[in-house]
Design an enzyme around this catalytic site. Structure first.
Site, PDB file in Angstrom:
ATOM      1  CG  HIS A  39      20.872  81.325  91.981  1.00 13.04           C
ATOM      2  ND1 HIS A  39      21.801  80.949  91.031  1.00 13.04           N
ATOM      3  CD2 HIS A  39      20.031  80.257  92.100  1.00 13.04           C
ATOM      4  CE1 HIS A  39      21.565  79.720  90.623  1.00 13.04           C
ATOM      5  NE2 HIS A  39      20.484  79.276  91.244  1.00 13.04           N
ATOM      6  N   GLY A  41      23.991  82.320  89.622  1.00  9.37           N
ATOM      7  CA  GLY A  41      24.176  81.271  88.621  1.00  9.37           C
ATOM      8  C   GLY A  41      23.342  81.560  87.372  1.00  9.37           C
ATOM      9  CG  HIS A  42      19.054  81.397  87.527  1.00 10.24           C
ATOM     10  ND1 HIS A  42      18.749  81.369  88.871  1.00 10.24           N
ATOM     11  CD2 HIS A  42      18.571  80.242  87.022  1.00 10.24           C
ATOM     12  CE1 HIS A  42      18.098  80.258  89.155  1.00 10.24           C
ATOM     13  NE2 HIS A  42      17.987  79.548  88.049  1.00 10.24           N
ATOM     14  CG  LEU A 189      25.695  80.066  93.466  1.00  7.55           C
ATOM     15  CD1 LEU A 189      25.654  81.451  92.822  1.00  7.55           C
ATOM     16  CD2 LEU A 189      25.729  80.196  94.991  1.00  7.55           C
TER      17      LEU A 189
END
Ligand code: PAF
Length: 285
Positions: A39, A41-42, A189
């Site tokens: 997502h 965040g990654h 997230l």
């Protein structure tokens, strides 16, 4: 779409071959270990990594040893095609996606355990979790040999465990913690947010709100025990069914704070169950 030549490798030998070629060319290498189901965040971790190195390797490996038998290993979301496309789009150079057999060959018998920072909080709620994380992160770092490795602060205790093991085992890598990416309503997230029903998703941001309120109170000098109790009550009122912890801890050693006002660098950490989904979050005070 970036114009880099994105590639996927599945073996330690292929990973090492590629990293060695980059090193020979004088490139600095960053690694972003993940369990996939990527997502924003990654992707922010990959972006941060790109700013710190010439080449970025992301790993996607749903690590069985960090799940207890009753946890969601089988149900954990997996979509390598989507993950690859997202990684290529943000300029990641290489995806390392080993099989379980490549990571844990027959006869595998070694576990890395980190005392101290692994023990409280998630160490109590998930007693085998951090040994699984520490073992796989040690392996990933030794397999890849990056100059820098980026991990999210969302898993704050995990980040402290990883910093400890890298220092203790003299692994020559710089660890960078990346700020937690949040939805506009504050929810951190997480790949596990996908498990939430619409009603649970609506209630879930209460976790971040409770942490923010608690951080304000601690900064104002309110006693830790009263602030923690208010945080737990706010989560119960919002519909969280089990609160594993809502605690103020020393930011580096995760030592208990209080009684009374906080002293020194403090982190608030919380974990609670919304429906069947266990959510964790944390905040600097
Ligand atoms: O944070 C995660 O996604 C995992 O715990 C990690 C660090 C990739 C190890 O499996």
């Amino acid at each position: 779409m970036s114009d880099n030549l994105f590639a996927v490798v599945r073996t330690v030998a292929d990973l090492r071959r590629q990293v060695a070629a980059w090193r020979k060319a004088g490139d600095r290498v960053a690694m972003v270990p993940t369990m996939g189901a990527l997502h924003e965040g990654h992707l922010s971790l990959v972006n941060l990594a790109r700013g710190k190195a010439d080449r970025v390797v992301a790993s996607v490996f749903v690590n069985p040893t960090q799940f207890a038998p009753h946890e969601d290993f089988d149900a954990y979301p997996r979509d390598e095609a989507r993950d690859s496309a997202l990684l290529a789009e943000v300029g990641c150079d290489l995806l390392y996606a080993p099989t379980v057999g490549e990571m844990y060959a027959p006869g595998f018998s070694t576990t890395v355990t980190v005392a101290g920072v692994s023990e409280p909080l998630d160490g109590q709620a998930r007693p085998t979790h951090f040994a699984g994380v520490a073992t796989v992160v040690t392996k990933l770092l030794l397999q890849c040999g990056p100059d820098v490795a980026v991990f999210g602060e969302k898993d704050y205790q995990q980040l402290q465990v990883i910093k400890r093991l890298i220092a203790d085992l003299d692994i020559p890598v710089e660890v960078v913690g990346a700020p937690t990416a949040r939805a506009p309503d504050g929810l951190a997230l997480s790949s596990r947010n996908a498990y939430l029903t619409p009603a649970e998703r609506e209630a879930a941001p209460a976790l971040a709100r409770a942490l923010n309120r608690a951080a304000e109170r601690l900064r104002a000098g309110d006693p830790v025990e009263a602030v923690e109790a208010e945080g737990r009550a706010a989560l119960e009122a919002a519909g969280f069914s089990r609160i594993d912890y809502f605690e103020a801890r020393g930011a580096a050693d995760l030592a208990r704070q209080g009684p009374g006002p906080i002293t020194g660098d403090t982190r608030l950490l919380a974990a609670a169950l919304m429906g069947k989904t266990r959510l964790i979050d944390n905040l600097a005070v």
